[in-house]
Scaffold this active site. Structure first.
Site, PDB file in Angstrom:
ATOM      1  N   GLU A 108      19.887  24.540  -7.378  1.00 36.06           N
ATOM      2  CA  GLU A 108      18.577  25.052  -7.754  1.00 36.06           C
ATOM      3  C   GLU A 108      18.656  25.583  -9.165  1.00 36.06           C
ATOM      4  O   GLU A 108      19.640  26.229  -9.526  1.00 36.06           O
ATOM      5  CB  GLU A 108      18.173  26.213  -6.844  1.00 36.06           C
ATOM      6  CG  GLU A 108      17.482  25.796  -5.595  1.00 36.06           C
ATOM      7  CD  GLU A 108      17.425  26.924  -4.591  1.00 36.06           C
ATOM      8  OE1 GLU A 108      17.715  28.080  -4.939  1.00 36.06           O
ATOM      9  OE2 GLU A 108      17.100  26.633  -3.433  1.00 36.06           O
ATOM     10  N   TYR A 120      22.681  19.774 -16.340  1.00 37.61           N
ATOM     11  CA  TYR A 120      22.593  18.997 -15.097  1.00 37.61           C
ATOM     12  C   TYR A 120      22.041  17.586 -15.351  1.00 37.61           C
ATOM     13  O   TYR A 120      22.500  16.624 -14.728  1.00 37.61           O
ATOM     14  CB  TYR A 120      21.729  19.726 -14.067  1.00 37.61           C
ATOM     15  CG  TYR A 120      22.198  21.124 -13.744  1.00 37.61           C
ATOM     16  CD1 TYR A 120      23.562  21.410 -13.630  1.00 37.61           C
ATOM     17  CD2 TYR A 120      21.302  22.173 -13.555  1.00 37.61           C
ATOM     18  CE1 TYR A 120      24.002  22.692 -13.352  1.00 37.61           C
ATOM     19  CE2 TYR A 120      21.732  23.455 -13.269  1.00 37.61           C
ATOM     20  CZ  TYR A 120      23.085  23.709 -13.174  1.00 37.61           C
ATOM     21  OH  TYR A 120      23.521  24.979 -12.896  1.00 37.61           O
TER      22      TYR A 120
HETATM   23  C1  LIG Z   1      24.172  26.870 -18.152  1.00 34.14           C
HETATM   24  C2  LIG Z   1      25.575  27.252 -18.665  1.00 34.14           C
HETATM   25  C3  LIG Z   1      26.526  27.417 -17.463  1.00 34.14           C
HETATM   26  C4  LIG Z   1      26.091  26.116 -19.587  1.00 34.14           C
HETATM   27  O1  LIG Z   1      27.432  26.409 -19.932  1.00 34.14           O
HETATM   28  P1  LIG Z   1      28.083  25.868 -21.312  1.00 34.14           P
HETATM   29  O2  LIG Z   1      29.558  26.064 -21.212  1.00 34.14           O
HETATM   30  O3  LIG Z   1      27.408  26.485 -22.474  1.00 34.14           O
HETATM   31  O4  LIG Z   1      27.695  24.313 -21.243  1.00 34.14           O
HETATM   32  P2  LIG Z   1      28.441  23.112 -22.024  1.00 34.14           P
HETATM   33  O5  LIG Z   1      28.975  23.610 -23.332  1.00 34.14           O
HETATM   34  O6  LIG Z   1      29.410  22.471 -21.108  1.00 34.14           O
HETATM   35  O7  LIG Z   1      27.210  22.146 -22.299  1.00 34.14           O
HETATM   36  C5  LIG Z   1      27.116  20.891 -21.665  1.00 34.14           C
HETATM   37  C6  LIG Z   1      25.769  20.275 -22.032  1.00 34.14           C
HETATM   38  O8  LIG Z   1      24.698  21.055 -21.490  1.00 34.14           O
HETATM   39  C7  LIG Z   1      23.604  21.072 -22.420  1.00 34.14           C
HETATM   40  N1  LIG Z   1      23.414  22.424 -22.928  1.00 34.14           N
HETATM   41  C8  LIG Z   1      24.169  23.523 -22.677  1.00 34.14           C
HETATM   42  N2  LIG Z   1      23.652  24.607 -23.292  1.00 34.14           N
HETATM   43  C9  LIG Z   1      22.550  24.181 -23.947  1.00 34.14           C
HETATM   44  C10 LIG Z   1      21.582  24.843 -24.760  1.00 34.14           C
HETATM   45  N3  LIG Z   1      21.660  26.163 -25.021  1.00 34.14           N
HETATM   46  N4  LIG Z   1      20.563  24.094 -25.263  1.00 34.14           N
HETATM   47  C11 LIG Z   1      20.460  22.785 -25.003  1.00 34.14           C
HETATM   48  N5  LIG Z   1      21.372  22.091 -24.241  1.00 34.14           N
HETATM   49  C12 LIG Z   1      22.390  22.792 -23.715  1.00 34.14           C
HETATM   50  C13 LIG Z   1      23.982  20.139 -23.538  1.00 34.14           C
HETATM   51  O9  LIG Z   1      23.565  18.850 -23.171  1.00 34.14           O
HETATM   52  C14 LIG Z   1      25.505  20.252 -23.508  1.00 34.14           C
HETATM   53  O10 LIG Z   1      26.140  19.133 -24.067  1.00 34.14           O
HETATM   54  P3  LIG Z   1      26.492  19.122 -25.649  1.00 34.14           P
HETATM   55  O11 LIG Z   1      27.075  20.468 -25.995  1.00 34.14           O
HETATM   56  O12 LIG Z   1      27.469  18.000 -25.755  1.00 34.14           O
HETATM   57  O13 LIG Z   1      25.179  18.890 -26.335  1.00 34.14           O
HETATM   58  C15 LIG Z   1      25.529  28.563 -19.500  1.00 34.14           C
HETATM   59  O14 LIG Z   1      24.508  28.445 -20.485  1.00 34.14           O
HETATM   60  C16 LIG Z   1      25.264  29.828 -18.680  1.00 34.14           C
HETATM   61  O15 LIG Z   1      26.192  30.438 -18.147  1.00 34.14           O
HETATM   62  N6  LIG Z   1      23.985  30.230 -18.597  1.00 34.14           N
HETATM   63  C17 LIG Z   1      23.616  31.468 -17.883  1.00 34.14           C
HETATM   64  C18 LIG Z   1      23.800  31.311 -16.391  1.00 34.14           C
HETATM   65  C19 LIG Z   1      22.974  30.149 -15.859  1.00 34.14           C
HETATM   66  O16 LIG Z   1      21.835  29.947 -16.261  1.00 34.14           O
HETATM   67  N7  LIG Z   1      23.578  29.395 -14.924  1.00 34.14           N
HETATM   68  C20 LIG Z   1      22.918  28.259 -14.297  1.00 34.14           C
HETATM   69  C21 LIG Z   1      22.035  28.716 -13.193  1.00 34.14           C
HETATM   70  S1  LIG Z   1      21.273  27.337 -12.360  1.00 34.14           S
END
Ligand SMILES: CC(C)(COP(=O)(O)OP(=O)(O)OC[C@H]1O[C@@H](n2cnc3c(N)ncnc32)[C@H](O)[C@@H]1OP(=O)(O)O)[C@@H](O)C(=O)NCCC(=O)NCCS
Length: 153
Positions: A108, A120
């Site tokens: 979700e 995702y």
């Molecule tokens: C969502 C979350 C886990 C992503 O973690 P992350 O380590 O930054 O993600 P990644 O570096 O592996 O990113 C993978 C891809 O996701 C997308 N992405 C991640 N952050 C992004 C951003 N701020 N804006 C746009 N795309 C994004 C991109 O496609 C990215 O690929 P790229 O860097 O090659 O362009 C992190 O932002 C987080 O902890 N957020 C707060 C908690 C949360 O919302 N959890 C999910 C609840 S459903």
């Protein structure tokens, strides 16, 4: 960031995971160490931590049972984002769920959470449903499904 930085983690690490969760989600949502420890002690539940350079920087909790799996939470510390840890955690969670016999992985996400939705989408997630005004800020929850039987899914 390679998948090699992702390691299994158990209930004994619940205080660490609660601290990471608070950092990633604060101030909107916090899961206590007790709740995380309890989750990780339940059948079918598992935890994964991303620890590049031995510094725990993110984690994911999953559950797999009866051919289906679910992402319970995933979080990366704000100062460690956009380095591939979230994607590596998701790929490891997908692999573990498939190893436990799951064909589908559900999760979700708030429709307002652009970064998580992009993560995702890049992993092949497709919308499977919507829960109206599910979150405290009034946003809808999107229910997403990832097909674990598709090679490279
Ligand atoms: C969502 C979350 C886990 C992503 O973690 P992350 O380590 O930054 O993600 P990644 O570096 O592996 O990113 C993978 C891809 O996701 C997308 N992405 C991640 N952050 C992004 C951003 N701020 N804006 C746009 N795309 C994004 C991109 O496609 C990215 O690929 P790229 O860097 O090659 O362009 C992190 O932002 C987080 O902890 N957020 C707060 C908690 C949360 O919302 N959890 C999910 C609840 S459903």
């Amino acid at each position: 960031m390679s998948d090699a930085a992702i390691l299994p983690i158990g209930a004994e690490a619940a205080p660490l995971l609660a601290a990471l969760h608070a950092e990633a989600f604060a101030p909107t949502d916090r899961w206590g160490a007790e709740a995380i420890g309890l989750l990780l002690s339940l059948p079918g539940h598992f935890g994964l931590v991303a620890a590049p350079g031995d510094a725990p920087s993110g984690f994911a909790l999953g559950r797999a049972a009866a051919g289906e799996a679910e992402v319970l939470t995933i979080a990366v510390r704000p100062d460690a984002r956009r380095a591939g840890l979230g994607r590596a955690l998701m790929r490891a969670l997908m692999a573990e769920a498939a190893r436990r016999g799951a064909a589908d992985l559900f999760l979700e996400v708030s429709e307002a959470n652009a970064s998580a939705r992009a993560l995702y989408a890049g992993l092949g997630a497709a919308e499977a449903g919507r829960r109206r005004r599910y979150y405290a800020d009034g946003s809808d929850a999107l229910v997403l499904r990832i097909d674990l039987t598709r090679p490279g899914g």
